[in-house]
Design an enzyme around this catalytic site. Structure first.
Site, PDB file in Angstrom:
ATOM      1  N   ASP A 245      -3.209   7.664   4.712  1.00 44.51           N
ATOM      2  CA  ASP A 245      -2.720   6.303   4.979  1.00 44.51           C
ATOM      3  C   ASP A 245      -3.317   5.806   6.293  1.00 44.51           C
ATOM      4  O   ASP A 245      -3.661   6.598   7.170  1.00 44.51           O
ATOM      5  CB  ASP A 245      -1.187   6.329   5.062  1.00 44.51           C
ATOM      6  CG  ASP A 245      -0.575   4.944   5.031  1.00 44.51           C
ATOM      7  OD1 ASP A 245      -1.295   3.980   4.719  1.00 44.51           O
ATOM      8  OD2 ASP A 245       0.632   4.824   5.303  1.00 44.51           O
ATOM      9  N   GLU A 246      -3.434   4.497   6.447  1.00 46.03           N
ATOM     10  CA  GLU A 246      -3.938   3.873   7.692  1.00 46.03           C
ATOM     11  C   GLU A 246      -5.259   4.505   8.129  1.00 46.03           C
ATOM     12  O   GLU A 246      -5.445   4.862   9.301  1.00 46.03           O
ATOM     13  CB  GLU A 246      -2.890   4.002   8.820  1.00 46.03           C
ATOM     14  CG  GLU A 246      -1.506   3.484   8.476  1.00 46.03           C
ATOM     15  CD  GLU A 246      -1.414   1.967   8.462  1.00 46.03           C
ATOM     16  OE1 GLU A 246      -2.460   1.299   8.520  1.00 46.03           O
ATOM     17  OE2 GLU A 246      -0.286   1.450   8.374  1.00 46.03           O
TER      18      GLU A 246
ATOM     19  N   ARG B 267       3.273  -9.806  10.876  1.00 45.53           N
ATOM     20  CA  ARG B 267       4.577  -9.128  10.902  1.00 45.53           C
ATOM     21  C   ARG B 267       5.679 -10.076  10.424  1.00 45.53           C
ATOM     22  O   ARG B 267       6.772  -9.636  10.087  1.00 45.53           O
ATOM     23  CB  ARG B 267       4.938  -8.656  12.332  1.00 45.53           C
ATOM     24  CG  ARG B 267       4.041  -7.631  13.002  1.00 45.53           C
ATOM     25  CD  ARG B 267       3.684  -6.473  12.128  1.00 45.53           C
ATOM     26  NE  ARG B 267       2.441  -6.716  11.425  1.00 45.53           N
ATOM     27  CZ  ARG B 267       2.066  -6.084  10.324  1.00 45.53           C
ATOM     28  NH1 ARG B 267       2.846  -5.181   9.784  1.00 45.53           N
ATOM     29  NH2 ARG B 267       0.908  -6.355   9.744  1.00 45.53           N
TER      30      ARG B 267
ATOM     31  N   GLN C 153      -6.685  -4.477  10.413  1.00 44.14           N
ATOM     32  CA  GLN C 153      -5.585  -3.982  11.233  1.00 44.14           C
ATOM     33  C   GLN C 153      -5.990  -2.757  12.059  1.00 44.14           C
ATOM     34  O   GLN C 153      -5.152  -1.958  12.454  1.00 44.14           O
ATOM     35  CB  GLN C 153      -4.372  -3.649  10.356  1.00 44.14           C
ATOM     36  CG  GLN C 153      -3.813  -4.863   9.634  1.00 44.14           C
ATOM     37  CD  GLN C 153      -2.535  -4.563   8.868  1.00 44.14           C
ATOM     38  OE1 GLN C 153      -1.508  -4.222   9.455  1.00 44.14           O
ATOM     39  NE2 GLN C 153      -2.594  -4.671   7.552  1.00 44.14           N
TER      40      GLN C 153
ATOM     41  N   LYS D 249       0.821  -1.214   0.000  1.00 42.87           N
ATOM     42  CA  LYS D 249       0.000   0.000   0.000  1.00 42.87           C
ATOM     43  C   LYS D 249       0.857   1.267   0.000  1.00 42.87           C
ATOM     44  O   LYS D 249       0.491   2.259  -0.636  1.00 42.87           O
ATOM     45  CB  LYS D 249      -0.953   0.011   1.197  1.00 42.87           C
ATOM     46  CG  LYS D 249      -0.289   0.142   2.550  1.00 42.87           C
ATOM     47  CD  LYS D 249      -1.317   0.178   3.659  1.00 42.87           C
ATOM     48  CE  LYS D 249      -0.650   0.238   5.018  1.00 42.87           C
ATOM     49  NZ  LYS D 249       0.182   1.431   5.202  1.00 42.87           N
ATOM     50  N   THR D 250       1.995   1.246   0.684  1.00 43.91           N
ATOM     51  CA  THR D 250       2.866   2.425   0.696  1.00 43.91           C
ATOM     52  C   THR D 250       3.384   2.714  -0.710  1.00 43.91           C
ATOM     53  O   THR D 250       3.468   3.874  -1.137  1.00 43.91           O
ATOM     54  CB  THR D 250       4.054   2.207   1.661  1.00 43.91           C
ATOM     55  OG1 THR D 250       3.550   1.896   2.958  1.00 43.91           O
ATOM     56  CG2 THR D 250       4.918   3.459   1.751  1.00 43.91           C
TER      57      THR D 250
END
Length: 774
Positions: free
Chosen positions: A226-227, A615, A257, A34-35
């Site tokens: 973002d997020e 992670r 998340q 996504k980044t």
């Protein structure tokens, strides 16, 4: 050139990058890039002629913003990338507030209070109001006020809401509203905002001043967030207001998340995005590039148990990878030793670095057993989320002097350093100054500037000391007009007598404090050099203080990355490691006992576990203990329900216990006649169906565990011939040590070993679990 980068994206990533206008949501699974999509979208907009000044990109960490800006610089050039409005919510809104501060009655150089400053001020207010500090605990009161601000409940709104007042009265804190009011007034008088104010005051600015809203709506024609699942109500309203005119808003996030409800994050912001804007385009990033198939599919099997979610199916082309290993230990101490010994063995076997391992836990308290075990194995580690460098006393002292240079109204900073190092200005003098400042509705510094005009019943010596302090701060302000932050900080640390004071303390702690100040100056020097690259920045003190105030723990560079990372799962979000240990997988610990009251709370805990598992890139371990110390008592534990919720095909059960499975008779069996006790050891467990969680089968059995027999380890006999004085050995419990002497023969042979931690021990070789490492 931009096309070269776009062609490197997969089809799902390319679609949101090339969608220029209109509202859009990108639902991005863990590890789906996504980044990269956000970065490429910004670069693509700029390649189409969109002015960088018209793009606003909001992130949750400064580190993420820096990485994105660097990538964009590589594509479109650093000169244009500098013009982007990119950063955390708090840093971007702080920038806007400094520009527009006067409209709200604040100076443009307002101070940003961190949590420690706020708690200290609230503590002082509670004391002045003569309230019971055991009932009105400053940290709890601050947390309550913080939640009000993030929900846009101002002091006025609080007193207009009888329900809130009744809640506080029922919790035996009926004067919370008064403390809140006093806190807000004191911050305003000091020209200070806390972290929550950066959002609250931005909302106030955009709502009270339509011309300001129109100005920034016109400025920010393209907004990227973002997020988005982590936004709270206050952030949501700001984004809605700024994007309302052009509606070119792109939000990226993953509902799976969303783990920050305790900070006010509202998962409904992402779940309901499609209802907020007409003609929303929805894109899904479902290919995971980070983790193996086993980890991705295990994580999917977990999150599928949640009812509240956006539909997506995360998948990967990566290899299957090893199964997730589940380990049971007898105690939390043994759990720590298992993790440390596994890291040690993996490093030896596969030449892995310390920085390739992470240990994640639900609560900070769990780090102790892990730290003890890592130290004994000489494995370097770093704890994230511990006491920040900038919260250490000597660093805070220097920073408070520097804050006074920028904003002499900052009462928290002034009270902290006015008599440190000691200059004969006692507590009674400070109390008189505080009373006078409250009476005249002026800052303490302004009272000190006019000390001859106000009768405070101070003797001439005290007045002179106060005047000297005022002159010293003003002399720093003159230097600040022409010098950068490093020159001034170095001058202040010497001129105030801080370094001389610390030099009086010749202890190792005192020397460490001086070294910390030296490190602070190094950091300021590095900052001022870095600012030279930024257009319009000059490395001024105000720029440095804002950078420090808005930094997060994960933004800091330790200078040594080769350390095992220890952190709570909340802090791990956004990070990735080749090998991850999720420890403390026990009921009432994870999921937390405080999060089992409602379905929404349990689902957030499950999302937290999903974050922990994803992670890991290659290998994940889930560990739990059968008993754990809590408040000094050894309590029995049972495995977390989350382990059972993972499809069995992705798991491998292992055992790492210091004793084997042995029958423990409840009475003397000799009363039944002669018994061959050698036959009492239980048969090896088979790979059958695992026992249920709630005690249907004895707790001494565990599904699919490889048994550990009670015999001495197979390698023990080797020591009869190979172990000699001078050998360096590793013991699972005592860590590293040197063999001093050997005595006895055969089964009675002993080794006298000097361990780095624990001193000299005599161990029977037939039972000792030793590895010869040198």
């Amino acid at each position: 050139m931009i096309n070269e980068y776009i062609n490197q994206l997969n089809e799902a990533q390319r679609a949101p990058v090339l969608q220029k206008d209109g509202p859009m949501i990108v639902i991005a699974g863990a590890g789906s890039g996504k980044t990269r999509v956000l970065t490429m979208r910004i670069a693509y907009l700029m390649s189409l002629g969109v002015d960088a000044f018209n793009i606003l990109s909001l992130t949750f960490t400064n580190k993420a913003a820096r990485e994105m800006k660097k990538r964009i610089s590589d594509i479109v050039g650093s000169n244009e990338a500098k013009n982007l409005w990119m950063g955390t919510f708090h840093s971007v809104f702080a920038k806007i507030l400094r520009i527009e501060a006067e409209k709200l009655g604040y100076p443009s150089n307002f101070t940003i209070y961190d949590a420690q400053d706020s708690v200290r001020l609230i503590g002082a207010i509670i004391k002045e109001m003569q309230l019971d500090k055991d009932i009105y605990k400053p940290k709890q009161v601050f947390s309550r006020i913080s939640s009000y601000k993030n929900s846009l409940i101002t002091v006025k709104a609080y007193f207009n809401n009888p329900e809130l007042q009744e809640q506080d009265a029922m919790s035996k804190k009926p004067r919370i509203g008064e403390i809140y009011n006093n806190y807000v007034e004191r911050c305003f008088k000091s020209g200070a905002m806390d972290f929550d104010d950066l959002l609250l005051k931005t909302n106030e600015l955009l709502n009270r001043f339509p011309d300001v809203l129109a100005k920034y709506q016109d400025r920010f024609r393209y907004i990227l967030v973002d997020e988005y699942q982590d936004t709270n109500h206050s952030q949501y309203l700001i984004v809605r207001a700024l994007s309302d005119r052009f509606q070119n808003i792109c939000v990226v996030g993953d509902d799976a998340q969303s783990i920050y409800a305790f900070r006010g994050a509202n998962i409904n912001n992402i779940l309901n995005f499609q209802k907020d804007y007409a003609d929303v385009q929805t894109f899904r990033l479902e290919q995971n590039y980070r983790s193996t198939k086993n980890i991705v599919q295990a994580a999917n099997s977990i999150i599928d148990k949640n009812k509240t979610k956006l539909e997506k199916v995360v998948w990967t082309h990566n290899q299957d990878g090893p199964k997730i290993k589940v380990n049971r230990s007898i105690t939390d101490g043994e759990e720590g030793r298992f993790v440390a010994s596994t890291i040690f063995e993996e490093k030896m076997r596969n030449q892995m670095k310390n920085g390739e391992f992470a240990i994640l836990y639900r609560t900070n308290a769990q780090s102790r057993a892990m730290e003890d075990a890592l130290r004994k194995r000489d494995i370097p580690y770093r704890i994230y989320g511990g006491l920040s460098f900038y919260q250490r006393k000597e660093i805070k002292d220097v920073l408070c002097y520097l804050r006074l240079v920028i904003n002499p109204k900052d009462e928290e900073a002034l009270v902290r350093v006015i008599n440190y190092p000691a200059r004969g200005i006692g507590d009674s003098t400070v109390e008189k100054l505080t009373v006078a400042a409250n009476h005249y509705k002026r800052s303490i510094f302004e009272v000190m500037e006019n000390i001859d005009k106000i009768d405070l019943k101070l003797n001439s010596g005290t007045k002179r000391k106060l005047e000297d302090f005022v002159m010293m701060i003003k002399s720093f302000q003159v230097i600040n007009e022409n010098q950068d932050a490093f020159f001034l900080a170095e001058h202040v640390s010497k001129k105030t007598g801080l370094i001389q004071e610390l030099k009086k303390d010749g202890t190792p702690e005192g020397i460490a404090r001086i070294e910390n100040i030296e490190e602070l100056l190094n950091g300021i020097k590095d900052f001022t050099e870095g600012q030279k690259e930024i257009d319009g920045a000059r490395g001024a003190l105000s720029e440095f203080l804002e950078d420090v105030a808005l930094a997060t723990d994960l933004d800091k560079d330790t200078g040594d990355d080769d350390r095992v990372a220890l952190m709570t799962i909340h802090l791990a979000k956004g990070l990735e490691f080749p090998t991850v240990f999720v420890v403390g997988m026990e009921e009432d610990l994870f999921p937390s006992a405080m999060s089992l009251n409602t379905r929404s709370e349990l689902e957030e805990e499950r999302r937290l576990f999903y974050v922990a598992l994803t992670r890991a890139e290659h290998q994940a371990y889930l560990t739990y203990a059968q008993s754990r110390y809590r408040w000094g008592k050894l309590m029995d534990s049972e495995p977390s329900r989350f382990i059972e919720e993972i499809d069995d095909q992705y798991l491998e059960y292992i055992s790492h216990t210091e004793t084997g499975y042995r029958y423990k008779p409840m009475m003397d069996m000799d009363i039944f006649g002669d018994v061959d006790k050698s036959k009492l050891r239980l048969a090896k467990p088979t790979n059958g169906t695992p026992p249920k969680r709630y005690g249907e089968e004895p707790s001494s059995t565990i599904r699919k565990l490889k048994p550990v027999t009670g015999n001495a380890p197979a390698s023990a006999n080797l020591f009869d011939s190979k172990l000699v004085p001078g050998n360096i050995v590793m013991h699972e419990r005592f860590g590293k040590g040197e063999v001093l002497n050997l005595e006895g023969v055969g089964a009675d042979k002993k080794a006298e070993i000097k361990f780095d931690v624990g001193g000299i021990k005599k161990l029977l070789l037939r039972f000792a679990k030793l590895d010869v490492i040198g």
